[in-house]
Write an enzyme that holds these catalytic residues in place. Structure first.
Site, PDB file in Angstrom:
ATOM      1  CE  LYS A 204      29.561  49.020  47.750  1.00 35.21           C
ATOM      2  NZ  LYS A 204      29.096  47.835  47.145  1.00 35.21           N
TER       3      LYS A 204
HETATM    4  N1  PMP Z   1      28.682  45.555  41.193  1.00 40.47           N
HETATM    5  C1  PMP Z   1      28.086  45.726  42.524  1.00 40.47           C
HETATM    6  C2  PMP Z   1      26.418  45.621  42.437  1.00 40.47           C
HETATM    7  C3  PMP Z   1      28.436  45.742  43.697  1.00 40.47           C
HETATM    8  O1  PMP Z   1      28.178  45.603  44.809  1.00 40.47           O
HETATM    9  C4  PMP Z   1      30.073  45.712  43.563  1.00 40.47           C
HETATM   10  C5  PMP Z   1      30.836  45.739  44.957  1.00 40.47           C
HETATM   11  N2  PMP Z   1      30.998  47.140  45.307  1.00 40.47           N
HETATM   12  C6  PMP Z   1      30.772  45.708  42.288  1.00 40.47           C
HETATM   13  C7  PMP Z   1      29.922  45.562  41.336  1.00 40.47           C
HETATM   14  C8  PMP Z   1      32.074  45.663  42.303  1.00 40.47           C
HETATM   15  O2  PMP Z   1      32.523  47.027  42.696  1.00 40.47           O
HETATM   16  P1  PMP Z   1      34.111  47.194  43.368  1.00 40.47           P
HETATM   17  O3  PMP Z   1      35.190  46.489  42.407  1.00 40.47           O
HETATM   18  O4  PMP Z   1      34.502  48.546  43.450  1.00 40.47           O
HETATM   19  O5  PMP Z   1      34.332  46.618  44.568  1.00 40.47           O
END
Ligand code: PMP
Length: 305
Positions: A158
């Site tokens: 991320k």
């Molecule tokens: N894909 C992307 C590109 C994101 O930015 C996010 C948000 N963090 C997610 C998927 C979903 O991840 P999470 O459920 O851990 O927030």
């Protein structure tokens, strides 16, 4: 966002919100090499609790490891910082933003001599796309921008820089009157939303793209678990095409910010009945019960602040 009361955890200390600044030559501001998290805290009967704090903290450190960024604090310290950021801003519920970024010691591509800084901010943030999105679902457009190729950037991290792709996709969809973009991978298969993983339901089975170029979403993991264990649904991770989404009975996005957001339309084609589907509604309700501490079976996913 910058001019407000409150405190931000910055390199081990709580500083006033307005004083949590950095130099314009901060390396990450120029090149996007940084990592962050999006985490939510919810009001529960026992007090405010952070949902899946361990998994978010683990992913932050995994992202840093993938980028080769040395973290100046350990997981324990960053977990405590997140609890403190919620507590010391007196939040009953809210969104947390931990981020690690490089300092301003040098310019140029090399990050060798740079220090790493860490912040944790926390603020009140309701439904990401509005309450109506949660109950009625959203209109989505397939993006003209592809999701990153796995050998162009690190999709499992991320990482700040990855979000230029997300912002371009979201901006294009929003300008065309849609609420979110659906990004395909470089081979044309469904990858994810600009900040969400995606699911479809067909004949009572749940499908989601495998994680090749999508982020390993923590909400995705939660929903897969709840679908299997609580609803006894079969969950299949596989390559999905955009016409499979058009033909689905139901579809939804998952994300910490977006929670469980139904998709009622893709590329001007209604999905199922063109509204929130019954299985989506059940999963949403299970999810909200779990994050709000109403399901004691999942108390281990909550950390009181
Ligand atoms: N894909 C992307 C590109 C994101 O930015 C996010 C948000 N963090 C997610 C998927 C979903 O991840 P999470 O459920 O851990 O927030």
């Amino acid at each position: 966002m910058a001019d407000r009361d409150g405190v931000i955890w910055y390199d081990g200390k709580m500083v006033n919100w307005r004083d949590a600044t950095t130099h314009v030559l901060t390396h990450t501001l120029h090149y996007g090499m940084g990592v962050f998290e999006g985490v939510r805290a919810y009001k529960t009967d026992k007090g405010t609790a952070i949902f899946r704090l361990k998994e978010h903290t683990d992913r932050l450190f995994r992202s840093a490891h993938i980028l080769g960024m040395k973290m100046p604090f350990d997981k324990q310290a960053i977990s405590e910082a997140q609890r403190a950021a919620v507590r010391e801003n007196n939040l009953e519920s809210g969104y947390l933003r931990p981020m690690a970024f490089y300092g301003a010691e040098a310019m140029g591509i090399s990050a060798k001599t740079l220090s790493t800084h860490v912040i944790v901010a926390a603020w009140s943030w309701g439904a990401y796309m509005g309450e109506e999105a949660i109950t009625k679902g959203i209109r989505v457009k397939t993006s003209s921008f592809s999701r990153h190729h796995v050998n162009i950037t690190m999709c499992k991290a991320k990482a700040n820089g990855n979000y230029m792709n997300s912002i371009l996709a979201h901006q294009e969809a929003a300008q065309d009157g849609y609420q979110e973009a659906l990004l395909l991978d470089v081979d044309g298969f469904v990858a994810e939303g600009s900040g969400e993983n995606v699911f479809i339901i067909r004949n009572g089975k749940l499908y989601t793209p495998d994680l090749t170029s999508a982020l390993e979403g923590i909400t995705r993991d939660t929903i897969i678990h709840l679908a299997k264990v609580e609803l006894g649904l079969e969950v299949i991770e596989k390559r999905i095409t955009r016409d499979e989404v058009y033909s689905a009975d139901e579809a939804f996005f998952t994300g910490t910010a977006a929670e469980v957001t139904p998709i009622r339309e893709l590329d001007n084609r209604a999905i199922g009945e063109g509204t929130r589907g019954p299985i989506t509604e059940k999963l949403q309700s299970l999810y909200f019960d779990v994050v709000k501490g109403k399901n004691p079976k999942y108390a281990h996913w909550l950390t009181l602040v």
